[in-house]
Design an enzyme around this catalytic site. Structure first.
Site, PDB file in Angstrom:
ATOM      1  N   HIS A  24       0.836  -1.204   0.000  1.00  0.00           N
ATOM      2  CA  HIS A  24       0.000   0.000   0.000  1.00  0.00           C
ATOM      3  C   HIS A  24       0.863   1.243   0.000  1.00  0.00           C
ATOM      4  O   HIS A  24       1.480   1.595   1.012  1.00  0.00           O
ATOM      5  CB  HIS A  24      -0.940   0.012   1.212  1.00  0.00           C
ATOM      6  CG  HIS A  24      -1.952   1.119   1.137  1.00  0.00           C
ATOM      7  ND1 HIS A  24      -2.941   1.161   0.185  1.00  0.00           N
ATOM      8  CD2 HIS A  24      -2.129   2.239   1.888  1.00  0.00           C
ATOM      9  CE1 HIS A  24      -3.687   2.235   0.351  1.00  0.00           C
ATOM     10  NE2 HIS A  24      -3.207   2.914   1.374  1.00  0.00           N
ATOM     11  N   HIS A  51       0.897   5.430  -1.367  1.00  0.00           N
ATOM     12  CA  HIS A  51       0.507   6.644  -2.100  1.00  0.00           C
ATOM     13  C   HIS A  51       1.819   7.404  -2.233  1.00  0.00           C
ATOM     14  O   HIS A  51       2.200   8.166  -1.339  1.00  0.00           O
ATOM     15  CB  HIS A  51      -0.501   7.485  -1.326  1.00  0.00           C
ATOM     16  CG  HIS A  51      -1.759   6.773  -0.952  1.00  0.00           C
ATOM     17  ND1 HIS A  51      -2.693   6.383  -1.874  1.00  0.00           N
ATOM     18  CD2 HIS A  51      -2.237   6.395   0.261  1.00  0.00           C
ATOM     19  CE1 HIS A  51      -3.713   5.792  -1.256  1.00  0.00           C
ATOM     20  NE2 HIS A  51      -3.451   5.779   0.030  1.00  0.00           N
ATOM     21  N   ARG A  87      -5.164  15.444   6.102  1.00  0.00           N
ATOM     22  CA  ARG A  87      -5.666  15.167   4.763  1.00  0.00           C
ATOM     23  C   ARG A  87      -5.814  16.460   3.947  1.00  0.00           C
ATOM     24  O   ARG A  87      -5.565  16.475   2.740  1.00  0.00           O
ATOM     25  CB  ARG A  87      -6.997  14.414   4.830  1.00  0.00           C
ATOM     26  CG  ARG A  87      -7.344  13.729   3.514  1.00  0.00           C
ATOM     27  CD  ARG A  87      -8.668  13.015   3.559  1.00  0.00           C
ATOM     28  NE  ARG A  87      -9.774  13.934   3.782  1.00  0.00           N
ATOM     29  CZ  ARG A  87     -11.045  13.629   3.517  1.00  0.00           C
ATOM     30  NH1 ARG A  87     -11.365  12.420   3.086  1.00  0.00           N
ATOM     31  NH2 ARG A  87     -12.007  14.497   3.741  1.00  0.00           N
ATOM     32  N   TYR A 134      -4.878   7.646  -7.279  1.00  0.00           N
ATOM     33  CA  TYR A 134      -6.172   8.278  -7.558  1.00  0.00           C
ATOM     34  C   TYR A 134      -6.057   9.694  -8.119  1.00  0.00           C
ATOM     35  O   TYR A 134      -7.083  10.343  -8.351  1.00  0.00           O
ATOM     36  CB  TYR A 134      -7.062   8.266  -6.315  1.00  0.00           C
ATOM     37  CG  TYR A 134      -6.409   8.841  -5.063  1.00  0.00           C
ATOM     38  CD1 TYR A 134      -6.345  10.201  -4.842  1.00  0.00           C
ATOM     39  CD2 TYR A 134      -5.867   7.988  -4.107  1.00  0.00           C
ATOM     40  CE1 TYR A 134      -5.748  10.714  -3.709  1.00  0.00           C
ATOM     41  CE2 TYR A 134      -5.269   8.496  -2.959  1.00  0.00           C
ATOM     42  CZ  TYR A 134      -5.214   9.851  -2.771  1.00  0.00           C
ATOM     43  OH  TYR A 134      -4.620  10.352  -1.645  1.00  0.00           O
ATOM     44  N   HIS A 180     -11.772   3.305  -3.645  1.00  0.00           N
ATOM     45  CA  HIS A 180     -11.090   4.089  -2.620  1.00  0.00           C
ATOM     46  C   HIS A 180     -11.492   3.693  -1.213  1.00  0.00           C
ATOM     47  O   HIS A 180     -10.650   3.435  -0.347  1.00  0.00           O
ATOM     48  CB  HIS A 180     -11.293   5.588  -2.818  1.00  0.00           C
ATOM     49  CG  HIS A 180     -10.553   6.393  -1.784  1.00  0.00           C
ATOM     50  ND1 HIS A 180     -11.081   6.690  -0.554  1.00  0.00           N
ATOM     51  CD2 HIS A 180      -9.306   6.907  -1.803  1.00  0.00           C
ATOM     52  CE1 HIS A 180     -10.188   7.368   0.143  1.00  0.00           C
ATOM     53  NE2 HIS A 180      -9.117   7.514  -0.583  1.00  0.00           N
ATOM     54  N   ARG A 237     -16.470   5.433   1.741  1.00  0.00           N
ATOM     55  CA  ARG A 237     -16.804   6.853   1.633  1.00  0.00           C
ATOM     56  C   ARG A 237     -16.927   7.276   0.170  1.00  0.00           C
ATOM     57  O   ARG A 237     -17.786   8.067  -0.189  1.00  0.00           O
ATOM     58  CB  ARG A 237     -15.705   7.702   2.309  1.00  0.00           C
ATOM     59  CG  ARG A 237     -15.700   7.632   3.817  1.00  0.00           C
ATOM     60  CD  ARG A 237     -14.524   8.408   4.415  1.00  0.00           C
ATOM     61  NE  ARG A 237     -13.306   7.611   4.473  1.00  0.00           N
ATOM     62  CZ  ARG A 237     -12.103   8.034   4.121  1.00  0.00           C
ATOM     63  NH1 ARG A 237     -11.930   9.261   3.667  1.00  0.00           N
ATOM     64  NH2 ARG A 237     -11.061   7.231   4.224  1.00  0.00           N
ATOM     65  N   HIS A 278      -9.429   0.851   1.043  1.00  0.00           N
ATOM     66  CA  HIS A 278      -9.258   1.335   2.418  1.00  0.00           C
ATOM     67  C   HIS A 278     -10.449   0.925   3.264  1.00  0.00           C
ATOM     68  O   HIS A 278     -11.591   1.153   2.860  1.00  0.00           O
ATOM     69  CB  HIS A 278      -9.218   2.878   2.447  1.00  0.00           C
ATOM     70  CG  HIS A 278      -8.030   3.510   1.812  1.00  0.00           C
ATOM     71  ND1 HIS A 278      -8.141   4.375   0.733  1.00  0.00           N
ATOM     72  CD2 HIS A 278      -6.713   3.440   2.087  1.00  0.00           C
ATOM     73  CE1 HIS A 278      -6.931   4.827   0.396  1.00  0.00           C
ATOM     74  NE2 HIS A 278      -6.049   4.267   1.195  1.00  0.00           N
ATOM     75  N   GLU A 304     -10.066   2.804   8.667  1.00  0.00           N
ATOM     76  CA  GLU A 304      -8.834   3.400   9.183  1.00  0.00           C
ATOM     77  C   GLU A 304      -9.139   4.292  10.384  1.00  0.00           C
ATOM     78  O   GLU A 304      -8.361   4.351  11.330  1.00  0.00           O
ATOM     79  CB  GLU A 304      -8.140   4.222   8.087  1.00  0.00           C
ATOM     80  CG  GLU A 304      -6.838   4.888   8.547  1.00  0.00           C
ATOM     81  CD  GLU A 304      -6.103   5.629   7.443  1.00  0.00           C
ATOM     82  OE1 GLU A 304      -6.673   5.773   6.349  1.00  0.00           O
ATOM     83  OE2 GLU A 304      -4.958   6.056   7.688  1.00  0.00           O
ATOM     84  N   HIS A 313      -5.493  -1.129   6.081  1.00  0.00           N
ATOM     85  CA  HIS A 313      -5.596  -0.630   7.451  1.00  0.00           C
ATOM     86  C   HIS A 313      -6.411  -1.608   8.304  1.00  0.00           C
ATOM     87  O   HIS A 313      -5.885  -2.231   9.200  1.00  0.00           O
ATOM     88  CB  HIS A 313      -6.200   0.779   7.538  1.00  0.00           C
ATOM     89  CG  HIS A 313      -5.450   1.794   6.766  1.00  0.00           C
ATOM     90  ND1 HIS A 313      -4.119   2.030   6.962  1.00  0.00           N
ATOM     91  CD2 HIS A 313      -5.848   2.629   5.756  1.00  0.00           C
ATOM     92  CE1 HIS A 313      -3.713   2.969   6.126  1.00  0.00           C
ATOM     93  NE2 HIS A 313      -4.736   3.345   5.382  1.00  0.00           N
ATOM     94  N   ASP A 323       2.298   3.241   2.761  1.00  0.00           N
ATOM     95  CA  ASP A 323       1.227   4.238   2.741  1.00  0.00           C
ATOM     96  C   ASP A 323       1.763   5.649   2.531  1.00  0.00           C
ATOM     97  O   ASP A 323       2.166   5.994   1.439  1.00  0.00           O
ATOM     98  CB  ASP A 323       0.413   4.127   4.034  1.00  0.00           C
ATOM     99  CG  ASP A 323      -0.929   4.854   3.916  1.00  0.00           C
ATOM    100  OD1 ASP A 323      -1.182   5.471   2.858  1.00  0.00           O
ATOM    101  OD2 ASP A 323      -1.727   4.803   4.864  1.00  0.00           O
TER     102      ASP A 323
END
Lengths: 446, 446
Positions: free
Chosen positions: A54, A56, A75, A114, A199, A202, A225, A228, A262, A313
């Site tokens: 994982h 990003h 975020r 993404y 994703h 959500r 995900h 988390e 997660h 991550d």
């Protein structure tokens, strides 16, 4: 065909001596112990390469950045960085961060990607952002499973904000169309595979998830995900009356080609659903600590037979040994006991399980091993020819049994990384490359 | 007098440029920023040396050793090692482990030493075990505060077991007598100081503690293990109807020259007692994780104004940055928030607070700083001339603000260590020395 001689190799959970390893293409084809080599290819201990399930990768730009007070304020800062990326800077940042991973012993990466479009949502003409990542991985020499991500909403029934416009393909059909077009555009290489990501609960509704899964090839890896943060669980309960894991089960997402990322805040039922579907879990221990996510129920997951893996991550730490030690450390801290996870299992969490996450069995470019899953950790015929050489000569490792290194070693002890049968030489410009592209993204002269 | 030029230095919480640092003897006497040096002494970023306030250096021999199921089974294994030590092997193990600490950026160590006598309890003729440690520190170049430990019982009212015979001086008077004799035998060096330790409420009764404290010089540092394991709290409640911290308060042990070690399982009242007595706390985060002790109430301690420090304890990890990151990581994991501890405070936890633990103010060889305790972290006039140079050029630190390094850096980034005004060159035999002495202690040919 390649041939390597090592003085010591982790095989079937033990240290074998004077080992010859042969690979053909990107797969190990032969392992012979107690040979009489003229010389050793490397003077360290060979262990399986680590799989980073994982990543990003652009989050590397936030390493050490100022504090938000919690995950959600962090975020917002991450979105600011995401919206400054263009294909060229994305490529350069990724190439340098992937090179850092290779030097640390990661031989494959699942890149959960993404940032698809231009900041206003306009499509790039030629999958520019996706191919920037793939080319960065190829140039760094690391295997990549590009987990191209479906990202449609800001929350259940909540439209995306302006800062999320880059992430969306409008609807599932749009995402699937782009995914299949991207598949045609991917370069042919044993290092490259296209996978998929949803994703989170959500960002993708249960109906959309079902549509997405049915539109993908049968053995494409799917990552998502899950749980988390407690807030995700709460919002999911309000929207659907279910936990995120239960939403995934109903939508038909859980399976042995699926990895949930997660999985920090799980109920007993969630764990049972993950276990009976043979879904894999990607833990990201140093990130989950950095973001204050909480401690996953590692012992309960293992007791239920779930395969665990590790991911970098947000890439605040690039060190597979640090991740493995953190998995065990946090499990000890919550249980008050020692030895929660056998070192043999820790090696598999770092390597074999990760390969299964990024290359699900029976799919294209899957790896069939000659040792059953219950056998000891180590190099095995049929595995990817991904090998990490660890130097045992540092004071840190002096007097420590190599089978125990997941609790003791550090990225600096890695002296050579072999990926798909090729020794990946270290570039010496990684740090400089990182500084340049980060200064540029932060708007400073370099 | 020594004079050093650094391109960048952490001073008063910020990075200053082109800095000249002068020391006289073992103390920093002048810091001038924005100088125009002909050349820099080192090409890195200079930060204060790290103080390791809690070490049992021989535990290095158990790094990576097989699992016990919990703290208590681990302790049995540790006793087996303790009972194999002789002055020569103790010296060699300590010298190599101290050298590893110096290379990692530790410039002082509080050595909590209780293996005083021969295995059957017979006294060595010339403080042989104590001086083995002191000489090991001198030869490795690290400052040592030898915390000579009073260790009399196996638990409240429980006589010592056979495997603990080496630890005991019979009674407090015997310990005090040996302590004062040892004081006379200590070599004269700015690197060496004698302090005291009471092992724990298990090993020393409240009356004995009071006697011990009254028999020591007024400003000698006193260290004591407190509430590492829930079982200690339970046994203490049964024996005395009090928490371990409350026992210490009643016995007059808590004070600003006292350091309580671990302090993992504290009540609100315990924290209030520690705070109002200005007692220091030594956290040993990687050890507390390794032993499954639990997570200390770091935020509550800081909110109460308690000075925290770090220690390597069982030396499973020798990396001050790893300890600092683990303090913050575990605090985030239990709170679900980020930025629990300011980086500026983390630097002080690693350095200044540790100096105050090992050299209590107004005692012999204490350090008076020109910056108040509330000022920013960094080098300061009046501080020990203990300086660590961190190389900013690794990929790990690329693009990361140096003030944020406690969350990001690693021991490998340390390129030079200056202790008491002297640059300590790295020996290249540390790993070999460790292997030899460990093989010997484990009964194997080396």
């Amino acid at each position: 065909m390649s041939e390597w001689f090592f003085p010591r190799v982790l095989v079937a959970g033990r240290i074998a001596h004077n080992v010859r390893v042969r690979s053909d293409g990107d797969v190990i084809t032969d392992i012979t112990v107690d040979t009489q080599p003229d010389r050793h290819t490397f003077n360290g201990v060979a262990v399986p390469g680590f799989a980073n399930t994982h990543s990003h990768v652009f989050h590397r730009g936030l390493r050490g950045a100022g504090e938000g007070e919690d995950f959600w304020s962090w975020r917002r800062e991450m979105y600011r960085l995401a919206n400054r990326l263009v294909p060229d800077s994305y490529y350069r940042l990724a190439r340098a961060a992937f090179a850092e991973m290779v030097a640390a012993g990661y031989t494959s990466v699942g890149e959960f990607h993404y940032v698809h479009h231009q900041p206003d949502g306009t499509l790039y003409p030629h999958h520019d952002m996706e191919l920037a990542l793939v080319n960065a991985a190829l140039d760094a020499g690391i295997r990549i499973t590009l987990l191209d991500t479906c990202y449609l909403h800001a929350g259940p029934g909540v439209p995306l904000g302006e800062e999320q416009a880059r992430f969306s393909d409008g609807d599932v059909a749009g995402w699937l169309e782009r995914w299949h077009a991207l598949r045609e555009a991917m370069p042919e290489s044993p290092l490259v595979r296209l996978g998929a990501a949803l994703h989170s609960v959500r960002a993708v509704s249960p109906d959309e998830m079902a549509t997405a899964v049915s539109g993908l090839p049968e053995r494409a890896p799917i990552h998502i995900h899950v749980s988390e943060q407690p807030r995700e669980n709460e919002e999911c309960q309000v929207a659907y009356g279910l936990t995120p894991t239960a939403v995934l089960e109903r939508a038909g997402v859980l399976s042995d080609r699926t990895t949930v990322v997660h999985a920090t805040h799980l109920s007993d039922d969630d764990i049972a659903m993950i276990a009976r579907s043979n879904t894999i879990v990607s833990l990201c221990p140093t990130t989950e600590a950095d973001l204050g996510d909480g401690i996953a129920r590692v012992k309960d997951l293992l007791d239920a037979g779930v395969r665990l893996t590790i991911g970098t991550d947000e890439d605040v730490v690039t060190d597979p040994f640090a991740e493995l030690r953190m998995v065990e450390s946090t499990a000890r801290l919550v249980s008050g006991t020692r030895g929660v996870i056998d070192c043999d299992v820790l090696w598999k969490i770092g390597s074999r399980n990760g390969v299964e996450s990024l290359y699900p069995a029976a799919g294209p470019r899957s790896y069939q091993t000659s040792t059953p899953a219950c056998g000891g950790a180590g190099l095995a015929v049929g595995d990817p020819a991904d090998i990490v050489v660890v130097d045992p000569s540092s004071p840190r490792l002096a007097g420590v049994d190599p089978t125990r290194w997941p609790l003791v070693a550090a990225a600096e002890d890695v002296t050579a990384t072999i990926i798909a049968g090729e020794w990946i030489r270290r570039g010496d410009t990684t740090a400089e490359d990182l500084r340049h592209v980060l200064d540029e993204l932060r708007g400073r002269d370099s």
